[in-house]
Write a protein that holds these residues in place. Sequence first.
Motif, PDB file in Angstrom:
ATOM      1  N   ASP A 197       0.822  -1.208   0.000  1.00 31.73           N
ATOM      2  CA  ASP A 197       0.000   0.000   0.000  1.00 31.73           C
ATOM      3  C   ASP A 197       0.857   1.260   0.000  1.00 31.73           C
ATOM      4  O   ASP A 197       0.489   2.275  -0.607  1.00 31.73           O
ATOM      5  N   VAL A 198       1.992   1.204   0.687  1.00 31.68           N
ATOM      6  CA  VAL A 198       2.921   2.337   0.681  1.00 31.68           C
ATOM      7  C   VAL A 198       3.481   2.522  -0.727  1.00 31.68           C
ATOM      8  O   VAL A 198       3.601   3.647  -1.231  1.00 31.68           O
ATOM      9  N   GLN A 199       3.832   1.416  -1.389  1.00 40.86           N
ATOM     10  CA  GLN A 199       4.345   1.483  -2.758  1.00 40.86           C
ATOM     11  C   GLN A 199       3.331   2.140  -3.692  1.00 40.86           C
ATOM     12  O   GLN A 199       3.677   3.027  -4.480  1.00 40.86           O
ATOM     13  N   LYS A 200       2.090   1.692  -3.599  1.00 44.28           N
ATOM     14  CA  LYS A 200       1.055   2.236  -4.481  1.00 44.28           C
ATOM     15  C   LYS A 200       0.804   3.716  -4.207  1.00 44.28           C
ATOM     16  O   LYS A 200       0.565   4.493  -5.140  1.00 44.28           O
ATOM     17  N   SER A 201       0.854   4.107  -2.938  1.00 51.14           N
ATOM     18  CA  SER A 201       0.680   5.515  -2.589  1.00 51.14           C
ATOM     19  C   SER A 201       1.810   6.364  -3.163  1.00 51.14           C
ATOM     20  O   SER A 201       1.595   7.495  -3.599  1.00 51.14           O
ATOM     21  N   ALA A 202       3.022   5.786  -3.206  1.00 53.74           N
ATOM     22  CA  ALA A 202       4.186   6.521  -3.706  1.00 53.74           C
ATOM     23  C   ALA A 202       4.116   6.747  -5.212  1.00 53.74           C
ATOM     24  O   ALA A 202       4.637   7.754  -5.719  1.00 53.74           O
ATOM     25  N   VAL A 203       3.487   5.820  -5.958  1.00 54.86           N
ATOM     26  CA  VAL A 203       3.447   5.953  -7.422  1.00 54.86           C
ATOM     27  C   VAL A 203       2.136   6.543  -7.927  1.00 54.86           C
ATOM     28  O   VAL A 203       2.022   6.871  -9.112  1.00 54.86           O
ATOM     29  N   ARG A 204       1.159   6.729  -7.025  1.00 51.38           N
ATOM     30  CA  ARG A 204      -0.175   7.171  -7.460  1.00 51.38           C
ATOM     31  C   ARG A 204      -0.122   8.517  -8.175  1.00 51.38           C
ATOM     32  O   ARG A 204      -0.817   8.731  -9.174  1.00 51.38           O
ATOM     33  N   HIS A 233       3.156  -5.062 -10.472  1.00 53.79           N
ATOM     34  CA  HIS A 233       1.921  -4.672  -9.779  1.00 53.79           C
ATOM     35  C   HIS A 233       1.736  -3.152  -9.713  1.00 53.79           C
ATOM     36  O   HIS A 233       0.672  -2.671  -9.299  1.00 53.79           O
ATOM     37  N   LEU A 234       2.764  -2.396 -10.105  1.00 54.51           N
ATOM     38  CA  LEU A 234       2.671  -0.938 -10.092  1.00 54.51           C
ATOM     39  C   LEU A 234       2.544  -0.362 -11.498  1.00 54.51           C
ATOM     40  O   LEU A 234       2.360   0.847 -11.653  1.00 54.51           O
ATOM     41  N   HIS A 235       2.616  -1.181 -12.503  1.00 53.45           N
ATOM     42  CA  HIS A 235       2.716  -0.682 -13.873  1.00 53.45           C
ATOM     43  C   HIS A 235       1.457   0.039 -14.349  1.00 53.45           C
ATOM     44  O   HIS A 235       1.542   0.910 -15.223  1.00 53.45           O
ATOM     45  N   HIS A 236       0.305  -0.302 -13.791  1.00 57.82           N
ATOM     46  CA  HIS A 236      -0.913   0.363 -14.263  1.00 57.82           C
ATOM     47  C   HIS A 236      -0.931   1.850 -13.892  1.00 57.82           C
ATOM     48  O   HIS A 236      -1.664   2.636 -14.489  1.00 57.82           O
ATOM     49  N   PHE A 237      -0.065   2.256 -12.897  1.00 64.72           N
ATOM     50  CA  PHE A 237       0.031   3.676 -12.554  1.00 64.72           C
ATOM     51  C   PHE A 237       0.791   4.462 -13.620  1.00 64.72           C
ATOM     52  O   PHE A 237       0.773   5.689 -13.620  1.00 64.72           O
ATOM     53  N   PHE A 238       1.472   3.763 -14.526  1.00 65.99           N
ATOM     54  CA  PHE A 238       2.196   4.424 -15.602  1.00 65.99           C
ATOM     55  C   PHE A 238       1.272   4.781 -16.766  1.00 65.99           C
ATOM     56  O   PHE A 238       1.715   5.329 -17.765  1.00 65.99           O
ATOM     57  N   GLU A 239      -0.005   4.452 -16.632  1.00 65.77           N
ATOM     58  CA  GLU A 239      -0.961   4.760 -17.689  1.00 65.77           C
ATOM     59  C   GLU A 239      -1.094   6.264 -17.911  1.00 65.77           C
ATOM     60  O   GLU A 239      -1.584   6.703 -18.951  1.00 65.77           O
ATOM     61  N   TYR A 240      -0.696   7.051 -16.924  1.00 66.52           N
ATOM     62  CA  TYR A 240      -0.839   8.503 -17.040  1.00 66.52           C
ATOM     63  C   TYR A 240       0.322   9.153 -17.796  1.00 66.52           C
ATOM     64  O   TYR A 240       0.457  10.369 -17.807  1.00 66.52           O
TER      65      TYR A 240
END
Length: 782
Positions: A197-204, A233-240
Amino acid sequence: MTDQEEIHYLCCSDDPEKQIDGLNKLKINLSSLLDKHQAWNDLIKLSCDENRKVKWEAAEALSFAVPFMPDKGKVWDDLIRLINSKSCELSHFQTEALISAFMCISDKSKAWSDIHKLTKDKDSKLRDIAVSSFFFIFDSIPDKKQAWNDLHRLTKDKDPYVRSGVAGTISVIIDYVPDKQRAWKDLIKLINDEDVDVQKSAVRFLHYTVREFPNKQRAWNDLIKLTSHEYWHLHHFFEYGTLGYAFSGVQNKQKAWIELHRLANDVCINSRLIAASSLGPAYPHIPDEKIAWETLHKLTDDKVGEVRGGAARSLGFAFPYIFNKEEAWKDLHRLTNDNHWLAKIGAAEALGNAFPSVSNKEQAWGDLHRILNEKHKDEKIKAIQSLYSSFAYITDKQMAFEDLHRLIEDDNKYVRGLAGATIGHVFADIPDKQKAWEDLVRLTVDNNSLTRVHAYYDLGKVSIFKASQVENEDDYRKELERAIEFFEKASKENIKNISSNTTQFCLPFYRTLHTIIFEQKRAKEVIDRYLEEAEYAIRGSKSKEQLFEIVVILANALEEVQNFENLDLDVVKSETRLCTKYFDRVEELLRDTEKNAPFAVRTMRKGLPILKRNINEILEDIQKKTEQISEQTKGTPFEQLGNELSWSVQSLLKVTDPTGFKKDFEYFENNLSNISSKLPESQEIRKLLKCIREEQSIENKIPLINDLSSEILYQLGKMNSEKEKSGFIDSFATRASLLSFIVLELLNIWRPLSSTNHTICLLVIVIFFFFSLINYKHKTKN
């Protein structure tokens, strides 16, 4: 209006239903309640109530209530006590209230000190409240170095919720951080945190962080590492388009392009998705436009719908820079008919960006029109967003409006709300404005509160548009007041949507403008409160900051003129400075702001002549008072000085530059001093002259000169009164002497006096006569 005693009685009840009823009435009537201190105490008390529903309703209203409270210092202290007491577990509402109070409080050093203490509290919930507030208030914190050190320390906090909050905050506030390199390093460290969750918050918000981070080369190097499979698991945040925003600042773009091209041809879906989303922002900077286009073209036909959707969004970004726009349009047109919903959503979003550059706008509108009629809510939402930005370029605006008219009846609340917001945004270009107005009115009774908020807000904006178009002053005032009424309704309706600040700026801003233009007598009483409320809502908006500065300038100008209303010459000088210093600055800001807020600017332009006229009326009154001084000095030794004073007033009225103004002001001051020196000795005049000569600031001299002018008028009046009395006495003495002489002569005829007695009496009368005459001339000379 509900009686406040009734509200207080309901809030103090033991019955939860009555308490909630009291809270609802309190929130609806808060702006008009006289005893806001009592209302605030009721909210604080109920936010710690044992009943969870009561507690929720009260805590939710805290941030909404903060701007209405007159004593922001007490509000802050109460909130800090409430948070430290830990008696209310609804920390997210406390955070919102804390943010609201921080933006309103004047003593931010003390407020920051309290938040700084929270970052060190043993309770992780309190540390989390502090970190969450940083997200919104960092740019207003006085000691940013200390604040950043707190964030840096909390990246190692043992509580993952706190670290998660820190990660999201750093991503957003990096532009304000003193040490951006260390901030980026901390962010990358949090992306590698053990907690997902910390990882996802960092890349959001990483796409935003990259745009603001100056060292794009370092960002590129770190982001390329994150494209490896272990971070899948974080790659979908690169959609932006995160990687694409870093590309612009890479030194070796050829090497970077090779890496991006490799991702575009990777067998891994996530790698192609990253490349497809990043090509749009990177496209203008890619050294080989031919290969870049071929790569993007290939991705628009990828076998994976999500990749095609990313490529479609990149087409929208890159469209103005693509050489072969015909082929690019064919790809985008094809994607609007794609069978995969993500691909079609990407195409719908791209239409808004590409529309101005598309040559075949009829076909583009046809595609957009078709998607607006799709059943899938996400497709309709993206299509409405594109219509929001491209409406001005659409040839068949009537059909476009008919689509919006239909969509305000949609089953989905987000579709209805966005359709209404679009009608409000493009109202000026809608052919059937009456029907559009009725649509917005219909949305004010929608079953969704946020839709109602936006409907009232849009009606307010439309009223501002109407005010900018009218020629008649009465109609202008009517539309401005109607806009304020709608913004007030939006504000009351917004109680349930505390996080939305759609009306937080407009309501106090246009109230201030209305007060300045039409209610100058009330300005001193209410203008500071309105400006304080508006200032809270301008964060992050350049156009709002400029509009806010304009009304502050106008408010200061009006207050300055009103403060000098009893002055003779000075006020005129102040008005001259108003027309040059203030109005020139206002005009400059209006020019800068017009592009982003055209109708707000035009509305202000309509109001400026009214304000100038009202100020000129004040100046005319001032000029009359200076003429009174000149009139009272006629026929006296002060006549020349009075004439010079009147002339200096006229001279000040014609001043157009600060240097000339200062020179003429000093001349006026000397005239007042010369008149004062000729008057009878006055301790008050001597004291005022001493203070005026010692004061360096012209602004601070003005009130003193006001007092001096009043004292001069008083002394002149007193002298004229004594002169009339003295003239009467002199005239009486002279006539009495002559009458006595005649009486003596008549007595002498009736009963002759001796020669000696007659001579003595005559001599006394002559001496008395000449003594009176000499005494009168001596007084006249003085």
